[in-house]
Write a protein that holds these residues in place. Structure first.
Motif, PDB file in Angstrom:
ATOM      1  N   GLU B 134       1.781   5.746  -8.527  1.00  0.00           N
ATOM      2  CA  GLU B 134       2.413   4.701  -9.339  1.00  0.00           C
ATOM      3  C   GLU B 134       3.885   4.550  -8.978  1.00  0.00           C
ATOM      4  N   ARG B 135       4.548   5.680  -8.658  1.00  0.00           N
ATOM      5  CA  ARG B 135       5.958   5.587  -8.274  1.00  0.00           C
ATOM      6  C   ARG B 135       6.152   4.797  -6.992  1.00  0.00           C
ATOM      7  N   GLU B 137       4.328   2.348  -6.359  1.00  0.00           N
ATOM      8  CA  GLU B 137       3.796   1.044  -6.732  1.00  0.00           C
ATOM      9  C   GLU B 137       2.382   0.797  -6.230  1.00  0.00           C
ATOM     10  N   ILE B 138       1.540   1.827  -6.363  1.00  0.00           N
ATOM     11  CA  ILE B 138       0.115   1.629  -6.088  1.00  0.00           C
ATOM     12  C   ILE B 138      -0.623   1.848  -7.412  1.00  0.00           C
ATOM     13  N   ASP B 139      -1.451   0.895  -7.790  1.00  0.00           N
ATOM     14  CA  ASP B 139      -2.129   0.950  -9.086  1.00  0.00           C
ATOM     15  C   ASP B 139      -2.960   2.220  -9.232  1.00  0.00           C
ATOM     16  N   ALA B 140      -2.912   2.794 -10.436  1.00  0.00           N
ATOM     17  CA  ALA B 140      -3.628   4.036 -10.701  1.00  0.00           C
ATOM     18  C   ALA B 140      -5.130   3.887 -10.468  1.00  0.00           C
ATOM     19  N   ASP B 141      -5.650   2.661 -10.623  1.00  0.00           N
ATOM     20  CA  ASP B 141      -7.105   2.528 -10.442  1.00  0.00           C
ATOM     21  C   ASP B 141      -7.523   2.512  -8.974  1.00  0.00           C
ATOM     22  N   ARG B 142      -6.528   2.640  -8.052  1.00  0.00           N
ATOM     23  CA  ARG B 142      -6.892   2.745  -6.629  1.00  0.00           C
ATOM     24  C   ARG B 142      -6.900   4.192  -6.157  1.00  0.00           C
ATOM     25  N   VAL B 143      -6.688   5.135  -7.083  1.00  0.00           N
ATOM     26  CA  VAL B 143      -6.501   6.535  -6.705  1.00  0.00           C
ATOM     27  C   VAL B 143      -7.717   7.113  -5.965  1.00  0.00           C
ATOM     28  N   ASP B 144      -8.906   6.594  -6.262  1.00  0.00           N
ATOM     29  CA  ASP B 144     -10.098   7.134  -5.617  1.00  0.00           C
ATOM     30  C   ASP B 144     -10.526   6.356  -4.372  1.00  0.00           C
ATOM     31  N   ASP B 145      -9.748   5.314  -4.023  1.00  0.00           N
ATOM     32  CA  ASP B 145     -10.087   4.543  -2.835  1.00  0.00           C
ATOM     33  C   ASP B 145      -9.509   5.190  -1.576  1.00  0.00           C
ATOM     34  N   ARG B 146     -10.239   5.003  -0.490  1.00  0.00           N
ATOM     35  CA  ARG B 146      -9.740   5.561   0.777  1.00  0.00           C
ATOM     36  C   ARG B 146      -8.638   4.672   1.351  1.00  0.00           C
ATOM     37  N   PRO B 147      -7.695   5.283   2.119  1.00  0.00           N
ATOM     38  CA  PRO B 147      -6.620   4.483   2.717  1.00  0.00           C
ATOM     39  C   PRO B 147      -7.143   3.386   3.646  1.00  0.00           C
ATOM     40  N   THR B 148      -8.377   3.568   4.166  1.00  0.00           N
ATOM     41  CA  THR B 148      -8.928   2.531   5.053  1.00  0.00           C
ATOM     42  C   THR B 148      -9.077   1.198   4.327  1.00  0.00           C
ATOM     43  N   THR B 149      -9.151   1.231   2.985  1.00  0.00           N
ATOM     44  CA  THR B 149      -9.307  -0.015   2.236  1.00  0.00           C
ATOM     45  C   THR B 149      -7.955  -0.593   1.831  1.00  0.00           C
ATOM     46  N   GLN B 155      -0.666   1.701   2.862  1.00  0.00           N
ATOM     47  CA  GLN B 155      -0.890   2.988   3.530  1.00  0.00           C
ATOM     48  C   GLN B 155       0.438   3.710   3.729  1.00  0.00           C
ATOM     49  N   GLN B 156       1.460   2.928   4.124  1.00  0.00           N
ATOM     50  CA  GLN B 156       2.762   3.543   4.357  1.00  0.00           C
ATOM     51  C   GLN B 156       3.286   4.143   3.054  1.00  0.00           C
ATOM     52  N   ARG B 157       3.056   3.453   1.932  1.00  0.00           N
ATOM     53  CA  ARG B 157       3.525   3.974   0.645  1.00  0.00           C
ATOM     54  C   ARG B 157       2.733   5.207   0.218  1.00  0.00           C
TER      55      ARG B 157
END
Lengths: 227, 256
Positions: B134-135, B137-149, B155-157
């Motif tokens: 979240e810091r 700025e990536i939504d908490a609901d993406r926590v289980d998604d792979r970086p490939t998506t 990805q850089q963040r």
């Protein structure tokens, strides 16, 4: 507070036939706390050059420039960084900021860098922006999209956020309307009253006459251009 | 004050070719050092020697460790250096996929570094990983998604979150905003500046983008053919460059 002794500067342009241009030669003067000194002279005389030498972004080849206890000419980069954070403020003619950062944070930034808590820094920033008539609805926006005069005022708010003991002002009243010019002049007078030593460049003669105690004509120190 | 990092006479050769030669500087706590120069000037070689990814042929990289004070990281044992690499040091690669595990979720990428320093409580690790995502700025609901998506900027963040979660004191960055479009770069610059200020990080940033160093770096080194040709305050080097090559570099920038 600010003391220049036998200061000289040359530019060497390696990619233009190694031309050596002597731009400032043998300047000495002194600015006491609570005093405002104006640099005067025609455009191109070297006013901004001299100011940048005092700020340290132009190197000085000869002489010494003391601000408080530090000689800018000899100082290590990290000493100059600390000096700029705590002692020496600079209001340039151009606002340079990270895109996307809200105006309020841009103005509060110098205080945050000094470790002032976020709420206090923000309160000070709000106060200055209000004084300088920046509409509150703009505070949360990045100043990169503002008009020239608004950017100039944000720049001034940022420069006056911390009570620097020494300040450099490059055309602070340029491109401002009468009301805002008045606000800026009273900010300068306020800084003088609290004991700041100020070097300023003002093309606005009435403003210069009002806030400056002395004038130094820089053209007296500008040698003829030598190839 | 003790420098956080003191680089002394770092030299790296690739056969007869010089990677970087006799580079020395001190980096103090809270300082950001920019390293600029054209492609092939030795910037990344220097950064990799500093970060222990390449063994220099000569020179020392003395780091002020928390436990034992200043220590040469070139001669320290491999386990010690690896430990530094996952605690007090962080390395942000130019390509996020070099610094991430692409087959593991974003949260797992951040959590892995926490597990490497001994965290074992799953709930805590997940909590911290989510907080850090979240810091950046990536939504908490993406926590289980792979970086490939994720997009390149995201990805850089994630890579930055993964690196900073263990509270490092020194961050090495190799073109952190390279290859990203301008609006994403601005977001990332803003983020990095805030982190440097709030966490008191020191950083060493390799880039060829002079606008990036002007906004992020306190000090600047200009490299050419493996050597440092000029060093000083960032605005001094950019506004009043002394060396012929720095003058050329600064005057070659297109005005926007």
């Amino acid at each position: 507070m600010i003391e220049l002794k036998n200061v000289s500067k040359t530019f060497t342009l390696h990619n233009q036939g190694s031309a050596v241009i002597e731009v400032i030669s043998d300047v000495s003067f002194h600015v006491a706390p609570g005093e405002c000194v104006a640099l005067t002279g025609a455009s191109g005389a070297g006013k901004s050059t001299l100011m940048r030498m005092v700020y340290g972004n132009y190197l000085t080849q000869f002489g010494s420039i003391r601000i408080g206890d530090l000689d800018i000419v000899q100082a290590e980069p990290r000493e100059i960084i600390a000096l700029r954070r705590e002692v020496l403020g600079y209001v340039s003619q151009f606002l340079r900021v990270v895109p996307r950062v809200p105006t309020l944070d841009v103005v509060a930034d110098p205080l945050r860098a000094l470790g002032v808590p976020a709420e206090n820094a923000q309160a000070r920033a709000e106060d200055l922006l209000a004084q300088l008539n920046i509409p509150q609805r703009l505070w949360s926006l990045s100043p990169t999209t503002f008009s020239g005069g608004e950017q100039q005022r944000v720049n001034i708010a940022r420069g006056f956020a911390h009570a620097y003991p020494a300040m450099l002002l490059d055309e602070p009243t340029a491109s401002l309307d009468a009301t805002n010019r008045e606000v800026v002049l009273s900010l300068i007078e306020g800084a003088k009253t609290r004991g700041a030593a100020i070097i300023g460049i003002f093309h606005d003669e009435a403003a210069r006459a009002r806030v400056c105690d002395r004038e130094i004509d820089v053209s007296a120190f500008t040698p003829e251009l030598a190839a | 004050m003790t420098p956080l990092l003191s680089v002394q006479g770092i030299t790296k050769r690739y056969g007869a070719h010089i990677g970087c030669a006799d580079v020395s500087f001190d980096l103090y706590p809270g300082e950001v050092m920019g390293i600029v120069g054209e492609s092939g000037s030795g910037k990344s070689t220097l950064l990799n020697c500093m970060a222990g990814h390449l063994a220099p042929d000569a020179g020392q990289v003395v780091f002020d460790t928390r436990a034992d004070g200043p220590k040469d990281t070139v001669t320290m044992s491999e386990p010690e250096r690896r430990m530094l690499g996952r605690t007090d040091w962080a390395f942000v690669h130019q390509h996020a996929r070099d610094g991430l595990r692409m087959g593991v979720s974003a949260g797992g990428n951040v959590g892995e570094r926490l597990m490497a320093v001994g965290e074992r409580h799953y709930g805590d690790i997940r909590g911290k990983a989510t907080d850090w995502l979240e810091r950046v700025e990536i939504d908490a609901d993406r926590v289980d998604d792979r970086p490939t998506t994720f997009s390149g900027g995201m990805q850089q963040r994630v890579q930055i979150a993964r690196n900073l979660v263990t509270g490092p004191r020194l961050v090495f960055m190799d073109e952190p905003t390279g290859g990203l479009d301008v609006s994403v770069q601005a977001r990332l610059l803003d983020l990095l500046r805030g982190l440097v200020r709030d966490m008191g990080l020191s950083a060493s940033i390799v880039t060829h983008d002079l606008a990036v160093v002007r906004l992020l770096a306190d000090r600047l080194m200009v490299m050419k053919s493996g050597r440092v040709v000029e060093a000083g305050l960032t605005d001094q080097v950019l506004d009043d460059p002394q060396h012929a090559y720095s003058q050329l570099l600064v005057s070659s920038v297109l005005q926007v």
